[in-house]
Every structure is written in C-alpha cells, then in structure tokens.
Design an enzyme around this catalytic site. Structure first.
Site, mmCIF file in Angstrom:
data_model
loop_
_atom_site.group_PDB
_atom_site.id
_atom_site.type_symbol
_atom_site.label_atom_id
_atom_site.label_comp_id
_atom_site.label_asym_id
_atom_site.label_seq_id
_atom_site.Cartn_x
_atom_site.Cartn_y
_atom_site.Cartn_z
ATOM 1 N N SER A 89 0.827 -1.216 0.000
ATOM 2 C CA SER A 89 0.000 0.000 0.000
ATOM 3 C C SER A 89 0.856 1.259 0.000
ATOM 4 O O SER A 89 0.408 2.310 -0.448
ATOM 5 C CB SER A 89 -0.869 0.049 1.255
ATOM 6 O OG SER A 89 -1.695 -1.066 1.335
ATOM 7 N N HIS A 143 -1.152 -2.356 -7.200
ATOM 8 C CA HIS A 143 -1.904 -2.079 -5.963
ATOM 9 C C HIS A 143 -3.400 -2.232 -6.238
ATOM 10 O O HIS A 143 -4.008 -1.386 -6.894
ATOM 11 C CB HIS A 143 -1.557 -0.658 -5.491
ATOM 12 C CG HIS A 143 -2.162 -0.304 -4.181
ATOM 13 N ND1 HIS A 143 -2.633 0.942 -3.884
ATOM 14 C CD2 HIS A 143 -2.384 -1.056 -3.068
ATOM 15 C CE1 HIS A 143 -3.108 0.953 -2.662
ATOM 16 N NE2 HIS A 143 -2.966 -0.249 -2.148
ATOM 17 N N GLU A 153 -3.707 0.320 -9.298
ATOM 18 C CA GLU A 153 -2.672 1.354 -9.358
ATOM 19 C C GLU A 153 -1.363 0.667 -9.752
ATOM 20 O O GLU A 153 -0.924 -0.255 -9.060
ATOM 21 C CB GLU A 153 -2.508 1.954 -7.947
ATOM 22 C CG GLU A 153 -2.624 3.446 -7.867
ATOM 23 C CD GLU A 153 -2.567 3.973 -6.426
ATOM 24 O OE1 GLU A 153 -2.576 3.204 -5.447
ATOM 25 O OE2 GLU A 153 -2.521 5.194 -6.293
ATOM 26 N N ASN A 162 -3.678 6.312 -1.509
ATOM 27 C CA ASN A 162 -3.460 6.366 -0.050
ATOM 28 C C ASN A 162 -2.895 7.701 0.416
ATOM 29 O O ASN A 162 -3.139 8.107 1.549
ATOM 30 C CB ASN A 162 -2.561 5.210 0.404
ATOM 31 C CG ASN A 162 -3.373 3.942 0.587
ATOM 32 O OD1 ASN A 162 -4.515 3.999 1.023
ATOM 33 N ND2 ASN A 162 -2.811 2.803 0.251
HETATM 34 N N1 LIG Z 1 -6.393 -4.360 3.511
HETATM 35 C C1 LIG Z 1 -6.537 -3.548 2.474
HETATM 36 O O1 LIG Z 1 -7.575 -2.908 2.288
HETATM 37 C C2 LIG Z 1 -5.400 -3.414 1.478
HETATM 38 C C3 LIG Z 1 -5.650 -2.747 0.270
HETATM 39 C C4 LIG Z 1 -4.636 -2.672 -0.676
HETATM 40 C C5 LIG Z 1 -3.388 -3.193 -0.404
HETATM 41 N N2 LIG Z 1 -3.158 -3.827 0.786
HETATM 42 C C6 LIG Z 1 -1.829 -4.419 1.008
HETATM 43 O O2 LIG Z 1 -1.902 -5.813 0.702
HETATM 44 C C7 LIG Z 1 -0.991 -6.541 1.542
HETATM 45 C C8 LIG Z 1 -1.769 -7.591 2.314
HETATM 46 O O3 LIG Z 1 -2.738 -6.944 3.117
HETATM 47 P P1 LIG Z 1 -3.992 -7.748 3.709
HETATM 48 O O4 LIG Z 1 -4.923 -6.710 4.206
HETATM 49 O O5 LIG Z 1 -4.445 -8.786 2.747
HETATM 50 O O6 LIG Z 1 -3.289 -8.462 4.965
HETATM 51 P P2 LIG Z 1 -3.769 -9.761 5.746
HETATM 52 O O7 LIG Z 1 -3.124 -9.681 7.081
HETATM 53 O O8 LIG Z 1 -5.241 -9.932 5.658
HETATM 54 O O9 LIG Z 1 -3.101 -10.967 4.917
HETATM 55 C C9 LIG Z 1 -1.730 -11.248 4.875
HETATM 56 C C10 LIG Z 1 -1.608 -12.742 4.609
HETATM 57 O O10 LIG Z 1 -0.255 -13.067 4.288
HETATM 58 C C11 LIG Z 1 0.002 -14.353 4.800
HETATM 59 N N3 LIG Z 1 1.449 -14.531 4.928
HETATM 60 C C12 LIG Z 1 2.293 -13.936 5.776
HETATM 61 N N4 LIG Z 1 3.557 -14.383 5.569
HETATM 62 C C13 LIG Z 1 3.487 -15.274 4.552
HETATM 63 C C14 LIG Z 1 4.448 -16.081 3.891
HETATM 64 N N5 LIG Z 1 5.721 -16.066 4.227
HETATM 65 N N6 LIG Z 1 4.013 -16.869 2.879
HETATM 66 C C15 LIG Z 1 2.708 -16.917 2.525
HETATM 67 N N7 LIG Z 1 1.748 -16.179 3.131
HETATM 68 C C16 LIG Z 1 2.135 -15.361 4.131
HETATM 69 C C17 LIG Z 1 -0.707 -14.352 6.159
HETATM 70 O O11 LIG Z 1 -0.928 -15.677 6.621
HETATM 71 C C18 LIG Z 1 -2.000 -13.614 5.814
HETATM 72 O O12 LIG Z 1 -3.043 -14.486 5.446
HETATM 73 C C19 LIG Z 1 -0.284 -5.504 2.410
HETATM 74 O O13 LIG Z 1 0.906 -5.114 1.796
HETATM 75 C C20 LIG Z 1 -1.291 -4.343 2.428
HETATM 76 O O14 LIG Z 1 -0.675 -3.100 2.687
HETATM 77 C C21 LIG Z 1 -4.149 -3.963 1.730
#
Ligand SMILES: NC(=O)c1ccc[n+]([C@@H]2O[C@H](COP(=O)([O-])OP(=O)(O)OC[C@H]3O[C@@H](n4cnc5c(N)ncnc54)[C@H](O)[C@@H]3O)[C@@H](O)[C@H]2O)c1
Length: 289
Positions: free
Chosen positions: A119, A140, A152, A190
């Site tokens: 993000s 993104h 993005e 963001n």
């Molecule tokens: N939440 C949002 O609205 C949003 C929007 C856009 C971008 N993002 C970005 O997307 C990314 C993920 O965010 P999220 O909200 O899905 O987080 P989340 O915590 O819901 O999911 C992260 C997942 O990664 C898995 N994980 C961690 N280490 C791992 C590994 N070594 N191998 C495989 N899987 C692994 C975890 O088990 C978990 O299920 C972040 O970089 C976040 O900034 C989030």
C-alpha cells in the site's frame, strides 16, 4: 508477454480477492499461504465470496465451478516455478517483503514479473532485495479486489519497459481500470485517503462526535459508500497503521502520523473486521453487531 499462470503469495484479505480475480479471468492461479490453517482460511474466504455471487445471481453454479477449477492452493511456493507473474500480498512489513522477494526471484522463471500489492512501501526498497529489480513492479489492488475496478501501477526507478507493459497487459486481462503512480509512499490513492481517515480517528478520539455520526456524516453528506471509521475496520487497523508509518517516514508531515489510539488498538489485537473488533464489533460472519 502472454500471462497464463499466476502465483499469489499471501491469501489474507487482499491475496484471496486477487486470486479470485485472476481465476475469474481464466488464468491458472496458484495461491500460497504460510501454513495449512491460513490456507484453509483463504480457501473459505474465496468460497464465501463466490457464494455471495451465486446468491445474488451474478454467478451460476457452472461459473463458480469453473473459477474454482482455475485455483490451486499450496503452502509450497516452489510451485511458482512456471508462473508468468507472482503477486505478493503478505502483510505490510518491509523486511518480510524483502525476504519474500529474494526467494521469489530465485524460484520464478527468467521472464516472470514480480509484483507487490504494497500500500505504501517504496517499490525500489522491495526490488533491491532481488537480483532483477527491473522485473519488480507495484500492482496495488483495492479492497475487495473482485469488486473494486481500480489497479494502481507503480514503476520504480529500476522497473523496465517490458515489466510495465506486462503488468498493464495483466491488468487488462483482469478487466481493471489502471492508473499509474510514481514510486512515492502512498502512491496516489493512499496519499489522499490516509489523512482523511486519521483525521476521523482524531475527531473520535477527541470526543468531538460519535463514531456513528462521523460515519453518517461522510456517507450521507458526501455520498461515500462507507464512513471513515467503518472503512478503517474494513481495511484493517494494522494495515492502516503500517501505511501511516510508511507515509510519515517518507514525508515527515504531521498529517500522516499515526494517531496514538490507532497504535493502541493494534497492540490490543483490535484489527477491525478481520479480528472481530475495531471501531465497531463484528460477528464471525463479518456482520456488524
Ligand atoms: N487491507 C486492504 O484494504 C489493502 C488494500 C490494498 C493493499 N493492501 C496491502 O496488501 C498486503 C496484504 O494486506 P492484507 O490486508 O491482505 O493483509 P492480511 O493480514 O489480511 O493478509 C496477509 C496474509 O499473508 C500471509 N502470509 C504472511 N507471511 C506469509 C508467507 N511467508 N508466505 C505466505 N503467506 C504469508 C498471512 O498468513 C496472511 O493471510 C499488504 O501489503 C497491504 O498493505 C491492503
């Protein structure tokens, strides 16, 4: 470059949605999680999303079966060795992403694109952990990925033209509307959104207005589909905290500093909808109590 096989690493909120989008576009999709429990949760999240599509009449049984048929679930990312692109969606932590990219760089074939769903972290900081920073790009997606139209694209100083063209082609196959941002923390969306969300948290923390009034104000007064506190719960308070920290580290402006209460809530494990409690509380099916 033609993309037929996609890897998605991290099947949380975003990764499961991204995998569903890829499979729905007819791409063979491998979703890797860290362990069996997380993999089961990712599979269930995708199943629930497809069930919602079926209930609303958007998807037929045959279509759901077809999408599920495109998906493979694994805890072994060596399975990415024939992927044309891998999208990383593990948690927002630079060290963990760098470690992941160094490993993905070793696994995937020479022509593959390595994409991050970060993000706010600088793409070049993630890319520099690989031997091929030219093939690393920011893709993104927005939450929920199957619903939100926007993608993005973020080009680092090292990303080459072929990688950008491949990422754009990937977005087109997924049916996304793309915008291109510079590799500056927060990109476009963001950078605009975070000060708004943190301002709502500060308003609430100061006792200026109730959470419901803050949310109704923006929903009913500005036509936002969700109020800022609802949106924070939806995005994840931990993710928002990490994004605030990345923006604050980049620009050193008070507007981006994480409000103390946000940090305390994350320490308490109140991460929003995904943990059952944030600014509001939620039942296990995600409905608000
Ligand atoms: N939440 C949002 O609205 C949003 C929007 C856009 C971008 N993002 C970005 O997307 C990314 C993920 O965010 P999220 O909200 O899905 O987080 P989340 O915590 O819901 O999911 C992260 C997942 O990664 C898995 N994980 C961690 N280490 C791992 C590994 N070594 N191998 C495989 N899987 C692994 C975890 O088990 C978990 O299920 C972040 O970089 C976040 O900034 C989030």
């Amino acid at each position: 470059m033609t993309i037929t096989t996609v890897g998605v690493v991290g099947g949380g909120l975003m990764g499961s949605g991204i995998a569903e989008v890829c499979a729905s576009a007819g791409l063979r999709t491998r979703l890797a999680e860290i362990n069996d429990d997380a993999l089961t949760a990712a599979r269930a999240r995708i199943q629930r999303s497809l069930d919602r599509g079926r209930t609303s009449g958007k998807l037929t049984d045959a279509r759901v079966a077809n999408i599920l048929g495109q998906l493979e679930f694994t805890t072994d990312r060596e399975q990415f060795r024939d992927c044309d692109i891998v999208v990383e969606a593990i948690r927002e932590h630079l060290g963990e992403k760098q470690e992941m990219f160094a490993d993905l760089d070793r696994i995937v074939p020479g022509h593959a694109i390595l994409a991050t769903n970060t993000s706010a972290l600088p793409i070049i900081d993630i890319a520099s952990a690989t031997r091929h920073p030219e093939r690393v790009v920011g893709t993104h997606f927005f939450n929920p990925a199957p619903v939100m139209k926007l993608l993005e694209l973020v080009r680092s100083v090292a990303t080459d033209d072929a990688t950008m063209a491949g990422a754009r082609g990937f977005g087109e196959v997924l049916g996304k509307r793309m915008i291109t941002a510079q590799d500056r923390a927060g990109f476009i969306v963001n950078l605009l959104l975070i000060p708004f969300l943190t301002q709502a948290v500060r308003m609430h923390e100061a006792g200026f207005a109730s959470r419901e009034d803050i949310d109704d104000g923006m929903r009913l007064g500005c036509g936002h589909p969700m109020g800022p506190l609802e949106l924070l719960d939806h995005v994840g308070l931990d993710t928002t905290l990490s994004v605030c920290e990345a923006l604050h580290a980049e620009y050193a402006k008070e507007d981006y500093a994480p409000p103390p209460v946000l940090r305390r809530m994350v320490s308490a494990g109140w991460l929003g909808k995904k943990s059952g409690r944030g600014f509001y509380t939620y039942a296990s099916d995600g409905t608000r109590r």
